[in-house]
Design a protein around this motif. Sequence first.
Motif, PDB file in Angstrom:
ATOM      1  N   SER A 151      43.730  34.332 -32.985  1.00 26.26           N
ATOM      2  CA  SER A 151      42.797  34.415 -34.047  1.00 26.26           C
ATOM      3  C   SER A 151      43.049  33.254 -34.816  1.00 26.26           C
ATOM      4  O   SER A 151      44.162  32.966 -35.010  1.00 26.26           O
ATOM      5  N   PHE A 173      38.869  21.496 -39.160  1.00 22.56           N
ATOM      6  CA  PHE A 173      37.403  21.567 -38.937  1.00 22.56           C
ATOM      7  C   PHE A 173      37.273  23.109 -38.634  1.00 22.56           C
ATOM      8  O   PHE A 173      37.708  23.692 -37.690  1.00 22.56           O
ATOM      9  N   SER A 185      33.440  35.204 -28.968  1.00 20.28           N
ATOM     10  CA  SER A 185      34.042  36.411 -29.796  1.00 20.28           C
ATOM     11  C   SER A 185      33.829  36.339 -31.242  1.00 20.28           C
ATOM     12  O   SER A 185      33.318  35.231 -31.516  1.00 20.28           O
ATOM     13  N   LYS A 186      34.272  37.694 -31.567  1.00 18.57           N
ATOM     14  CA  LYS A 186      34.059  37.870 -33.022  1.00 18.57           C
ATOM     15  C   LYS A 186      35.489  38.501 -33.601  1.00 18.57           C
ATOM     16  O   LYS A 186      35.929  39.274 -32.921  1.00 18.57           O
ATOM     17  N   GLY A 187      36.080  37.753 -34.764  1.00 14.79           N
ATOM     18  CA  GLY A 187      37.184  38.285 -35.214  1.00 14.79           C
ATOM     19  C   GLY A 187      36.765  39.652 -35.978  1.00 14.79           C
ATOM     20  O   GLY A 187      35.912  40.279 -35.630  1.00 14.79           O
ATOM     21  N   GLY A 225      37.960  27.664 -33.419  1.00  9.37           N
ATOM     22  CA  GLY A 225      36.807  27.978 -32.676  1.00  9.37           C
ATOM     23  C   GLY A 225      36.677  26.859 -31.760  1.00  9.37           C
ATOM     24  O   GLY A 225      35.877  25.823 -32.000  1.00  9.37           O
ATOM     25  N   THR A 226      37.498  26.945 -30.612  1.00  8.27           N
ATOM     26  CA  THR A 226      37.370  25.653 -29.477  1.00  8.27           C
ATOM     27  C   THR A 226      36.164  25.921 -28.590  1.00  8.27           C
ATOM     28  O   THR A 226      35.554  24.774 -28.521  1.00  8.27           O
ATOM     29  N   TYR A 227      35.505  27.030 -28.310  1.00  7.56           N
ATOM     30  CA  TYR A 227      34.633  27.276 -27.436  1.00  7.56           C
ATOM     31  C   TYR A 227      34.533  26.297 -26.157  1.00  7.56           C
ATOM     32  O   TYR A 227      35.614  26.834 -25.521  1.00  7.56           O
ATOM     33  N   ASP A 251      34.166  21.000 -26.526  1.00  9.25           N
ATOM     34  CA  ASP A 251      33.538  19.715 -26.675  1.00  9.25           C
ATOM     35  C   ASP A 251      34.050  18.918 -27.767  1.00  9.25           C
ATOM     36  O   ASP A 251      34.317  17.879 -27.530  1.00  9.25           O
ATOM     37  N   THR A 252      34.411  19.254 -28.897  1.00  5.31           N
ATOM     38  CA  THR A 252      34.636  18.510 -29.962  1.00  5.31           C
ATOM     39  C   THR A 252      36.221  17.756 -29.709  1.00  5.31           C
ATOM     40  O   THR A 252      36.415  16.881 -30.205  1.00  5.31           O
ATOM     41  N   GLU A 290      41.222  22.108 -35.404  1.00  5.41           N
ATOM     42  CA  GLU A 290      39.799  23.071 -35.147  1.00  5.41           C
ATOM     43  C   GLU A 290      39.951  24.666 -35.039  1.00  5.41           C
ATOM     44  O   GLU A 290      40.916  24.956 -34.044  1.00  5.41           O
ATOM     45  N   GLU A 338      41.057  29.260 -30.024  1.00  8.20           N
ATOM     46  CA  GLU A 338      40.095  30.060 -29.538  1.00  8.20           C
ATOM     47  C   GLU A 338      40.385  31.600 -29.180  1.00  8.20           C
ATOM     48  O   GLU A 338      41.275  31.770 -28.727  1.00  8.20           O
ATOM     49  N   HIS A 391      33.486  31.352 -35.118  1.00  3.19           N
ATOM     50  CA  HIS A 391      32.751  32.327 -35.841  1.00  3.19           C
ATOM     51  C   HIS A 391      32.091  32.950 -34.407  1.00  3.19           C
ATOM     52  O   HIS A 391      31.714  32.294 -33.588  1.00  3.19           O
ATOM     53  N   ASN A 435      38.418  33.906 -27.650  1.00  7.08           N
ATOM     54  CA  ASN A 435      38.076  34.449 -26.497  1.00  7.08           C
ATOM     55  C   ASN A 435      38.926  33.987 -25.379  1.00  7.08           C
ATOM     56  O   ASN A 435      38.911  32.800 -25.068  1.00  7.08           O
ATOM     57  N   LEU A 458      37.066  31.909 -22.666  1.00  8.06           N
ATOM     58  CA  LEU A 458      36.836  30.494 -23.174  1.00  8.06           C
ATOM     59  C   LEU A 458      38.075  29.648 -23.260  1.00  8.06           C
ATOM     60  O   LEU A 458      38.040  28.313 -23.074  1.00  8.06           O
TER      61      LEU A 458
END
Length: 231
Positions: free
Chosen positions: A113, A132, A143-145, A67-69, A72-73, A65, A88, A136, A90, A93
Amino acid sequence: MKNKFFYILALIFFLPVKGFFWLNFIFFKIFPYYFRRTFIWNETNYKYSLINKVRSHYKIKNFVETGTYMGDTSFALSSYFENIFTVELNKKLYERSLKRLKKCDNVFCYNLSSEIFLKKIISKINNQSIFFLDAHYSGPGTSKGSSTFSCLKELKEINKSKIKNHIIIIDDISDFSSFENNEKLSKIISALEKISKKYKFYFEYDMLFAIPDEKLHRQFYKEIIPHFLIR
Ligand SMILES: C[S@@+](CC[C@H](N)C(=O)[O-])C[C@H]1O[C@@H](n2cnc3c(N)ncnc32)[C@H](O)[C@@H]1O
């Protein structure tokens, strides 16, 4: 008397139509978006169940995956996959999800990244896996790359894998549009086709599924998507 009869007939005919109109209005306009998506139709659970169905259909062991944020997933799918690799950008996060996912010893979290992460792990992935792609910017606190969407860079890295039949799922696919100055969807499709010409594409719940080597015509609809969805 005759007029009254036609009036009653018209009423009998139009009442259900009017009733349907009001029901529709209450259900779709009065119930807020959040309420419908959370209680009536739990969107996130549906997403997990779709990914899980793909896993079980193709007997996949690894889930990657970007983007872990909050994790949750990864958390929801940790009991189904043998290994989950999630990244991730960030730091806050990452630390938060690391804490949450500590009890899942098959989930490996990275604070990098997504591009660098894939560069690092792609050669170590030796079986067909699910990717997955969901890294973004997603509002304050995330965060934003170097660009809002890192999907094209990620696909370039996945293309370096010797395995050409990975299953690739891109979340929030409706964000890809030249209209919104994001990456064009056509660029994403070309990048996927560079990995394999054998991909077939499906769109479901704002995710793009790139599925390789289907044995059956429209296998995704016939064997993966719930049967009540008609296609
Ligand atoms: C939509 S959220 C991910 C949601 C998560 N996949 C889930 O299903 O619960 C996107 C996350 O990607 C992270 N992100 C943005 N750009 C990134 C990049 N280049 N590399 C890694 N993570 C990134 C953001 O900080 C944000 O937390």
